[in-house]
Design a protein around this motif. Structure first.
Motif, PDB file in Angstrom:
ATOM      1  N   ALA A  65      16.569  41.363  23.686  1.00 21.11           N
ATOM      2  CA  ALA A  65      16.816  40.189  22.852  1.00 21.11           C
ATOM      3  C   ALA A  65      15.680  39.179  22.989  1.00 21.11           C
ATOM      4  O   ALA A  65      15.271  38.542  22.011  1.00 21.11           O
ATOM      5  N   ALA A  66      15.144  39.026  24.201  1.00 21.88           N
ATOM      6  CA  ALA A  66      14.020  38.124  24.404  1.00 21.88           C
ATOM      7  C   ALA A  66      12.791  38.600  23.637  1.00 21.88           C
ATOM      8  O   ALA A  66      12.068  37.799  23.027  1.00 21.88           O
ATOM      9  N   ALA A  67      12.551  39.902  23.642  1.00 20.63           N
ATOM     10  CA  ALA A  67      11.408  40.454  22.907  1.00 20.63           C
ATOM     11  C   ALA A  67      11.569  40.245  21.409  1.00 20.63           C
ATOM     12  O   ALA A  67      10.605  39.919  20.707  1.00 20.63           O
ATOM     13  N   GLN A  68      12.792  40.413  20.910  1.00 25.48           N
ATOM     14  CA  GLN A  68      13.035  40.194  19.480  1.00 25.48           C
ATOM     15  C   GLN A  68      12.809  38.735  19.098  1.00 25.48           C
ATOM     16  O   GLN A  68      12.233  38.439  18.054  1.00 25.48           O
ATOM     17  N   ALA A  69      13.274  37.814  19.939  1.00 24.22           N
ATOM     18  CA  ALA A  69      13.063  36.392  19.662  1.00 24.22           C
ATOM     19  C   ALA A  69      11.580  36.059  19.667  1.00 24.22           C
ATOM     20  O   ALA A  69      11.093  35.299  18.812  1.00 24.22           O
ATOM     21  N   LEU A  70      10.833  36.650  20.599  1.00 21.25           N
ATOM     22  CA  LEU A  70       9.391  36.413  20.654  1.00 21.25           C
ATOM     23  C   LEU A  70       8.696  36.961  19.414  1.00 21.25           C
ATOM     24  O   LEU A  70       7.815  36.316  18.834  1.00 21.25           O
TER      25      LEU A  70
END
Length: 274
Positions: free
Chosen positions: A44-49
């Motif tokens: 999820a953090a990678a998608q937000a980035l």
């Protein structure tokens, strides 16, 4: 979760972050109808980035000018009144601060209602109604439109952006609708709304990364999720700019409202989930 599922869900997430169709609403729909479990925090953090990078690319011209002149204006405050890029920097800083404060204040309610289909459905209906309202927003001649709202207008747009973290809300949509009603040129309104979302996405990604625990997902899944979110958000941002320029953002309500009605119907059919 397979790589195909990762790519599809990341693409949906990225597009929903750039379009005013509610990322939280689509995440809830994915959990319910695609039987997708809550995503891994690191993914999820990678998608937000990835989505934040795409929005920065879409608003790069305004952001570059604002960052450069904003830094100069710190030494020469008079530039905030005479330089449009420096004024952009002040407006974006004010709007982003208002958004982050409003989102932080509402975080307990987001945690409480985020999994409730009824809350998500009602939020989607409110988002759809706001989008539809742009069809009746006053049509101003090009000479009567403005490139930037007042400080009070940007403060209101930032607050609306933060409030839209509630389930079913759209941060980009809330800011964009308000800016259009304030008479900001559509292209500028899109850039400002997208730029406001970048700090929120970075903060969200950081929070997800800090919450990560347990075995790390595969590097391929993380990289694929980041790339899919970036590409879909970049394409969606371009589509939003085209829709706003034609004053067709209200057409997105034709997707958001039925999705909201479906979520409400689901909640009524299974009251234990409301």
């Amino acid at each position: 979760m397979g790589l195909v599922d990762v790519a599809v869900l990341a693409a949906v997430e990225g597009a929903a972050q750039a379009l005013p169709i509610s990322a939280s609403g689509h995440a809830a729909a994915a959990r319910l109808w695609l039987r997708a479990a809550d995503g891994d925090a690191l993914a999820a953090a990678a998608q937000a980035l990835g989505a934040a990078a795409a929005l920065a690319l879409a608003a790069r011209r305004r952001l570059a000018g604002a960052l450069g002149e904003g830094a100069r204006a710190l030494a020469r405050p008079s530039l905030f009144g005479t330089s449009p890029p420096a004024r952009d920097a002040a407006l974006l800083a004010l709007g982003a601060a208002a958004s982050l404060i409003a989102a932080a204040a509402l975080r307990p309610y987001v945690a409480l209602w985020g999994q409730a289909p009824l809350a998500v459905g009602l939020g989607l209906l409110a988002t759809g109604a706001a989008l539809a309202s742009t069809a009746i927003a006053p049509r101003r001649d090009a000479r009567d439109q403005t490139d930037a709202p007042s400080l009070a207008g940007m403060l209101a747009a930032g607050a609306a952006h933060g409030v839209a973290t509630l389930p079913g809300g759209s941060r980009v949509g809330a800011a964009l609708v308000l800016l259009l009603w304030l008479g900001v040129r559509p292209a500028r309104a899109v850039e400002l709304a997208l730029a406001l979302s970048i700090p929120a996405l970075l903060a969200s990604g950081l929070a997800e990364a800090r919450a990560f625990h347990g075995p790390a997902p595969g590097a391929a899944a993380v990289a694929l999720g980041l790339l899919a979110a970036f590409l879909s958000a970049a394409a969606a941002a371009a589509a939003l700019a085209a829709l706003a320029e034609r004053r067709r953002t209200g057409a997105l309500a034709l997707w958001v409202v039925p999705l909201g009605l479906a979520m409400v119907a689901y909640a009524r059919a299974l009251p234990g989930l409301t």
